[in-house]
Scaffold this motif. Sequence first.
Motif, PDB file in Angstrom:
ATOM      1  N   ARG A   1     -57.781-124.052  77.525  1.00  0.00           N
ATOM      2  CA  ARG A   1     -56.208-123.838  77.156  1.00  0.00           C
ATOM      3  C   ARG A   1     -55.491-123.878  78.227  1.00  0.00           C
ATOM      4  O   ARG A   1     -54.460-124.437  78.227  1.00  0.00           O
ATOM      5  CB  ARG A   1     -56.594-122.399  76.403  1.00  0.00           C
ATOM      6  N   LYS A   2     -55.757-122.878  79.469  1.00  0.00           N
ATOM      7  CA  LYS A   2     -55.037-123.084  80.484  1.00  0.00           C
ATOM      8  C   LYS A   2     -55.872-122.511  81.555  1.00  0.00           C
ATOM      9  O   LYS A   2     -56.858-121.997  81.438  1.00  0.00           O
ATOM     10  CB  LYS A   2     -54.108-121.907  80.067  1.00  0.00           C
TER      11      LYS A   2
ATOM     12  N   GLY B   1     -46.214-119.343  71.752  1.00  0.00           N
ATOM     13  CA  GLY B   1     -47.623-118.971  71.951  1.00  0.00           C
ATOM     14  C   GLY B   1     -48.318-118.800  70.469  1.00  0.00           C
ATOM     15  O   GLY B   1     -47.716-118.827  69.479  1.00  0.00           O
TER      16      GLY B   1
ATOM     17  N   VAL C   1     -45.697-122.747  81.137  1.00  0.00           N
ATOM     18  CA  VAL C   1     -45.764-123.100  79.940  1.00  0.00           C
ATOM     19  C   VAL C   1     -46.840-124.473  79.780  1.00  0.00           C
ATOM     20  O   VAL C   1     -46.934-124.885  78.771  1.00  0.00           O
ATOM     21  CB  VAL C   1     -44.693-123.317  78.932  1.00  0.00           C
TER      22      VAL C   1
ATOM     23  N   ALA D   1     -52.421-112.344  74.423  1.00  0.00           N
ATOM     24  CA  ALA D   1     -51.838-113.112  73.498  1.00  0.00           C
ATOM     25  C   ALA D   1     -52.692-113.972  72.630  1.00  0.00           C
ATOM     26  O   ALA D   1     -52.346-114.691  71.529  1.00  0.00           O
ATOM     27  CB  ALA D   1     -50.859-114.318  74.251  1.00  0.00           C
TER      28      ALA D   1
ATOM     29  N   ASP E   1     -52.172-123.760  67.895  1.00  0.00           N
ATOM     30  CA  ASP E   1     -52.180-123.414  69.319  1.00  0.00           C
ATOM     31  C   ASP E   1     -51.597-124.865  70.041  1.00  0.00           C
ATOM     32  O   ASP E   1     -51.421-124.995  71.119  1.00  0.00           O
ATOM     33  CB  ASP E   1     -53.599-123.117  70.181  1.00  0.00           C
TER      34      ASP E   1
ATOM     35  N   LEU F   1     -47.871-124.462  72.643  1.00  0.00           N
ATOM     36  CA  LEU F   1     -47.572-123.868  74.048  1.00  0.00           C
ATOM     37  C   LEU F   1     -48.791-124.449  74.790  1.00  0.00           C
ATOM     38  O   LEU F   1     -49.815-125.042  74.384  1.00  0.00           O
ATOM     39  CB  LEU F   1     -47.914-122.368  73.902  1.00  0.00           C
ATOM     40  N   TYR F   2     -48.598-124.566  76.036  1.00  0.00           N
ATOM     41  CA  TYR F   2     -49.774-124.653  77.012  1.00  0.00           C
ATOM     42  C   TYR F   2     -49.935-126.247  77.031  1.00  0.00           C
ATOM     43  O   TYR F   2     -51.067-126.848  76.836  1.00  0.00           O
ATOM     44  CB  TYR F   2     -50.887-124.002  77.092  1.00  0.00           C
TER      45      TYR F   2
ATOM     46  N   GLU G   1     -54.688-116.270  73.307  1.00  0.00           N
ATOM     47  CA  GLU G   1     -55.007-117.532  73.543  1.00  0.00           C
ATOM     48  C   GLU G   1     -56.576-117.825  74.158  1.00  0.00           C
ATOM     49  O   GLU G   1     -56.628-119.242  73.968  1.00  0.00           O
ATOM     50  CB  GLU G   1     -53.870-118.088  74.734  1.00  0.00           C
TER      51      GLU G   1
END
Lengths: 288, 347
Positions: free
Chosen positions: B204-205, A129, A233, B219, A149, A152-153, B221
């Motif tokens: 990002r997600k 992360g 992830v 976190a 960044d 992750l992801y 993010e």
Amino acid sequence: MRFLSEKLPGVAVLGIPLLWISVFMLLPYAIIATYSFWTKQYPTFSPDFQFGNYLTLFTDPQYSKVLIRTLKVSLLVSLFSFLLGYPFAYFLAFRCKSQALRTWLYMAVIAPLWVSYLLRAYVWKTILGTEGVLNSFLMSIGILSEPSDMFLYNQFAMVVTLTYIFIPFMVMPIYTALEKIPRNLVEASADLGLRPIPTFLRITLPLSIPGVAAGFTMTFCLTFGDFVAPFLVGGPDGNLVANVIVTQFGTALNWPMGSALSILVLVIVLTVLSLSGRVERHYSPKEV
Amino acid sequence: MKIRMIASYTMALSVAAAPALAEGTLNVLTWEGYADSSFLDQFVEESGCEVNATYVGSNDDFAPKLMGGGGVYDLITPSIDTTALMIDLDLVEPLDPSMIEGWDGIYPKFLALDGIQRDGEYYGMPYSWGAIAFMYLDKAFDEPPTSLDALWSEENSGKISLWDDKSSIYVAARRNGDMNIYNLSDEQIAAARESLIEQKPLVRKYWSTAGELVDLYKAGEVIISNTWAGYQSSLLAAEGIEVTEFIPEEGAEGWMDSWMVVKNTPNRECAYKFLNMQLSEQGQCGVANVNGYSAANAEAARSCMTDEQFEALHQDDPEYLDSLLIWAPLGDRFEAYLNAWNSVKAQ
């Protein structure tokens, strides 16, 4: 009566596994195959016999994109598992002199299999992360000035996580294959003047190919059916084919489409299995 | 000794199993918080009905779980875009409002919704409601965002999250100026899809569960996303992370959840006791306190909420409620929406 008592053990020995395979393997496959020809019709779907679902799989680019991505990720996971797993297995089989150390190292590879898959995937989230362990470490030694960044992801994170999770399935068969190679073959090769590296390339590696093929098959097929890593992830571009199947059976309530996709996955996996079977047979020591 | 131990284990097991087998055990398939022990324990004690709750993560879980068969569940709580599907699938039975105290206190706007009615009968009892609001991390913005453009802005690249749901099509359509989000034409859906593909590199997600979104903020993010108003923001506040919810210029969707009784439940008596409790102050303020959602029974809410809470949850603010685009069933258009969203994710 006597006939029955003589035949009964044989019937039981063959019959129970056959029944098991029929009820829990063949029948479900047959049901899935049947559904794949049905038609989606609000609110659910209706019996039919048509190839529309398969046609959509090949004409709508969203399915080919996801399939190609899944193939790519699976191949990468197999490849990295091989690159990391082979030297390790080789060290265990040939170089590690202490039996105790060998047992410990082998257990170290196997032990994570006893820990929940979900937990292990979660751990990678905290490692990769933005405020994770890897970023803190890279910043503390001055490689990064601010957290990145990029770990992750994304697909990188998926390949790392899946490689970590499935690598035991690469190490185990390779180690088994290497163990079985008679040591006198390697010694004979040396006696005849071949240096270690050519000996490895011409004796050890070919003889271990069946193990490598088994490892490749297992890591590939396990990755091909995975849907948890993309969820945990993976990033926006992380959807794999299993996620699409889950969506079709759940959200979309389109079991026919999900079934057609499942059958396609089954065909791909069976193809891989038969290919690797051929490789294994080709490289297996011939009986003389 | 061994035999006695086994015997006592067996007895313990049968005692533990007894309540589950007894008549009057309600199995509810619902959202987290809707059967919270903070208000449920009293109900179990007073009514003599046991309650087993199973939680769903999405409205799409109801149909597959009920279609699995077996008559396991007695009560469900789909949102207003899914209630009609439950009726169409013949999974739920009509309600008798005369047996539910407090029915008249429900906002007329909710009782007028088509999704919970069929042929002059009610199939759903409105329970709670809220907005699909947007939310940002306070410290990341000098100037508070007011428009959906913030979710398409390069400045927030890599820090944006969007709900992994067909709702993303609604969001993109509104940004394109198409406000008829539940009746989009194929062209409008295609345009929304294009917008989402354009947005994708900035994302990002895509979040799928409430907990996941909270983790993403925790976190570091993500700094901006959509959210189930009241819920994730209060979870984040409890962690000391300051976020602000906002309704963008382009508006927001609203949702409303209803309790529905599964067809041919053997526990109808307990089911109605349960419905009465949920629509009373006990259930209405229960869910408001646990999840931060607004209550469907305005009268109950007025008598059990503090003035501040009453105002914060927009209980006395018909304009707010009217400004929300309340989810509507998409019927056979659902596939077009979902297919567009799936193809965005496939890119």
